[in-house]
Scaffold this active site. Structure first.
Site, mmCIF file in Angstrom:
data_model
loop_
_atom_site.group_PDB
_atom_site.id
_atom_site.type_symbol
_atom_site.label_atom_id
_atom_site.label_comp_id
_atom_site.label_asym_id
_atom_site.label_seq_id
_atom_site.Cartn_x
_atom_site.Cartn_y
_atom_site.Cartn_z
ATOM 1 N N THR A 22 0.848 -1.188 0.000
ATOM 2 C CA THR A 22 0.000 0.000 0.000
ATOM 3 C C THR A 22 0.882 1.235 0.000
ATOM 4 O O THR A 22 1.962 1.234 0.592
ATOM 5 C CB THR A 22 -0.960 -0.004 1.207
ATOM 6 O OG1 THR A 22 -1.764 1.166 1.159
ATOM 7 C CG2 THR A 22 -0.237 -0.053 2.543
ATOM 8 N N GLU A 69 -4.487 -2.689 5.453
ATOM 9 C CA GLU A 69 -3.999 -3.317 6.676
ATOM 10 C C GLU A 69 -5.079 -4.174 7.338
ATOM 11 O O GLU A 69 -4.832 -4.818 8.347
ATOM 12 C CB GLU A 69 -3.525 -2.228 7.665
ATOM 13 C CG GLU A 69 -2.245 -1.501 7.254
ATOM 14 C CD GLU A 69 -2.473 -0.351 6.271
ATOM 15 O OE1 GLU A 69 -3.570 -0.282 5.663
ATOM 16 O OE2 GLU A 69 -1.550 0.474 6.105
ATOM 17 N N LYS A 104 -6.454 10.629 -2.469
ATOM 18 C CA LYS A 104 -7.110 9.431 -2.994
ATOM 19 C C LYS A 104 -7.933 9.792 -4.221
ATOM 20 O O LYS A 104 -8.968 10.432 -4.120
ATOM 21 C CB LYS A 104 -7.984 8.768 -1.942
ATOM 22 C CG LYS A 104 -8.221 7.310 -2.290
ATOM 23 C CD LYS A 104 -8.632 6.497 -1.101
ATOM 24 C CE LYS A 104 -8.303 5.040 -1.287
ATOM 25 N NZ LYS A 104 -8.828 4.192 -0.258
ATOM 26 N N TRP A 147 -4.101 5.737 -4.542
ATOM 27 C CA TRP A 147 -3.354 6.795 -3.848
ATOM 28 C C TRP A 147 -2.340 7.514 -4.732
ATOM 29 O O TRP A 147 -1.657 6.905 -5.535
ATOM 30 C CB TRP A 147 -2.578 6.200 -2.681
ATOM 31 C CG TRP A 147 -3.424 5.640 -1.579
ATOM 32 C CD1 TRP A 147 -3.523 4.325 -1.238
ATOM 33 C CD2 TRP A 147 -4.250 6.359 -0.664
ATOM 34 N NE1 TRP A 147 -4.363 4.207 -0.163
ATOM 35 C CE2 TRP A 147 -4.825 5.419 0.206
ATOM 36 C CE3 TRP A 147 -4.571 7.708 -0.490
ATOM 37 C CZ2 TRP A 147 -5.703 5.780 1.240
ATOM 38 C CZ3 TRP A 147 -5.436 8.071 0.528
ATOM 39 C CH2 TRP A 147 -6.000 7.120 1.376
#
Ligand code: AMP
Length: 541
Positions: free
Chosen positions: A183, A327, A437, A442
């Site tokens: 990420t 996560e 975003k 991202w």
């Protein structure tokens, strides 16, 4: 007699689909036409792929990458690797080239499965992919196209002739890694997370509950959320577990492709980011399509505007709001009305539904204010959301420093600033992460700033999110030129500089020249002030 606790394994999800739903369909959109097969066929091909992986010499625990869209072949990888105790690493196809090279090398991927139309991206970075022993092209024709990648194999040729049964290991350590992905980080390279067999099974079970995704056999599911981003929100596993028909939108689906799939396949449930639902709504509004099968769309990744929920309601489609992150496999909150809130006036019902929602079973949360105290549950006080639970990852892959920063006290610090109301509905108000975003993916403002400041005429640069009607957020750069610098030609120069390092969609939509960037007391860029000044800056669609 058992003297062990039966482990939770991805292979048991596969087992159930094969035994109970061998005739249920899996459908993929390809430019060449629709591909259709069943869970029975799927199982056989997963077995063949497992044999092919053995022949390629991929060892237990080793990582193999995918660089691919949502397709049935990607689903085969989702199962063949974990069910043979290997690890699938889904690489995000939208990140900058240097990030691709980094994540493949940190994961030490041994092979990379690539969709045919994405080959040019991998060709650009192949010199930096040192850990790879080869590439497997998932072309629909089954042939290897002209490419500089080598050694290169065709997916179809690789599995051809292999046996349609495989002796899958019966018990896999449930704490072992099944999949992994990365990420984006505010600074530096992306952070890796590992998903265990145990976490995936628990996430599949809990996310399928009626108050969560409400996943069951009668669902005809179209996950628009990419399989390269957070396990496509876990749908490939949950859907396979319950035997739902799955519809895969394939490469670069347009809103028109999506509504055509809904109409043709009688999709009754779909999931994606608000940007998708906004675009799909425009297609629905043309009145050209029969989307009467569609009953619910799940919207997550960023907050959907209330007006979007109202518009879908008019078509008898419930837009359900959910929240999560890489996560957390990803699901954390889903916003469904409690039974006794159903009778509230419209305005209040939408107020609850627009919030990110209620915590899933088995997870714990704390909302902690600046003083370190938990905030009152009154919907008015704000604090950072901390999480823990069986599918919250323990840390970042081979990254002690960033693990300590984010998970150091045993809680995962989400970086999201939220309030929690009397009913327990959590609402996201802000992000402490300096990321933008855009359409669900991202963009790192800090990396853009550093690159802009490398321009010889630039003194300072700060990048913030501006509102955008389609992409939700887009980068806006505020630039201070060096003393005496002229603006002419500088925008173009900065754009050119950035386009050498970042994908096109990362480039700021606007570059504004300002006299100075506001600073905090310790001399950092004060983005709060900038956001106040320019955050409502509305970039046209
Ligand atoms: P990712 O790990 O890329 O899936 O991004 C997770 C982050 O996206 C969260 O920490 C939030 O900042 C943001 N996010 C996810 N879902 C929502 C939502 N429903 N509303 C607002 N922000 C969201």
């Amino acid at each position: 007699m058992f003297d062990y606790e039966y482990p939770l394994n991805v292979s048991d999800l596969l087992y159930r689909a094969r035994y109970l739903f061998p005739n249920k369909e899996l459908v993929t959109r390809y430019p060449e036409g629709i591909h259709r097969y069943t869970y029975g066929d799927f199982y056989k091909r997963v077995c063949k792929l497992a044999h092919a992986l053995d022949k390629l010499g991929v060892e237990k625990g080793e990582r193999v990458g995918s660089f691919a869209w949502n397709t049935f072949r990607h689903l085969e990888l989702y199962f063949a690797l974990p069910c043979t105790e290997r690890v699938l690493h889904t690489v995000n196809i939208r990140i900058p080239d240097e990030h691709i090279a980094h994540v493949v090398s940190v994961a030490e991927d041994k092979y990379l499965f690539v969709d045919e139309d994405l080959i040019p991206i991998i060709e650009r970075v192949q010199d930096r992919l040192d850990t790879l022993k080869g590439y497997i092209v998932m072309s629909h024709s089954g042939k290897v196209p002209d490419t500089t990648l080598k050694p290169v194999y065709s997916y179809e040729e690789l599995i051809e002739g292999e046996e349609e049964e495989y002796p899958f290991p019966e018990f896999i350590d449930e704490k072992s890694t099944a999949l992994m992905c990365f990420t984006s980080a505010t600074t530096g390279f992306p952070k890796g997370v590992e998903y265990t067999h145990r976490g995936i099974v628990l996430h599949s079970l809990v996310s399928s509950l009626p108050d969560a995704f409400n996943m069951h056999e009668r669902r005809v599911m179209m996950a628009v959320v990419p399989m390269f981003h957070v396990l496509s929100w876990g749908y490939p596993f949950a859907c396979t577990m319950v035997g739902a028909k799955q519809v895969f939108p394939g490469s670069q689906p347009t809103p028109k492709d999506l509504v055509e799939l809904i109409e043709r396949e009688k999709v009754n449930y779909a999931a994606g980011v608000p940007t998708i639902w906004l675009a799909v709504l425009s297609e629905i509004e043309t009145g050209k399509y029969d989307v009467s099968s569609l009953k619910e769309v799940l919207s997550g990744g960023s907050a959907p505007p209330r007006a979007l929920m109202e518009s879908y309601d008019k078509y008898g489609i419930t837009l359900t709001h959910a929240y999560g992150m890489t996560e957390a496999y990803p699901l954390v909150l889903v916003s469904r009305l409690k039974s006794y809130l159903e009778d509230l006036p419209d305005n209040d019902r939408y107020r609850f539904r627009a919030k990110q929602g209620l915590l899933l079973p088995c997870l714990r949360c704390r909302v902690v204010g600046e003083s370190g105290q938990e905030v009152a549950h009154n919907g008015e006080e704000f604090g950072e959301l901390l999480l823990r639970g069986p599918w919250i990852v323990k840390g970042y892959y081979r990254d002690k420093e960033r693990t300590q920063e984010t998970f150091g006290d045993g809680w995962y610090h989400t970086g999201d600033v939220v309030s929690i109301d009397e009913e327990g509905y959590i609402q996201v108000a802000d992000r402490t992460k300096d990321l933008i975003k855009s359409g669900g993916e991202w963009v790192s403002s800090v990396q853009l700033e550093n690159a802009i400041m490398a321009h010889p005429a630039v003194k300072e640069a700060a990048v913030i999110a501006a509102r955008h009607p389609r992409w939700d957020e887009r980068p806006l750069a505020c630039v201070v030129l060096k003393e005496g610098g002229k603006e002419e030609g500088k925008k173009e120069g900065i754009r050119e500089l950035l386009s050498k390092r970042f994908p096109k969609w990362w480039l700021p939509d606007e570059i504004l020249f300002v006299d100075e960037i506001p600073k905090t007391s310790v001399g950092k860029f004060d983005k709060k002030v900038l956001r106040k000044d320019f955050g409502d800056y509305y970039i046209g669609g």
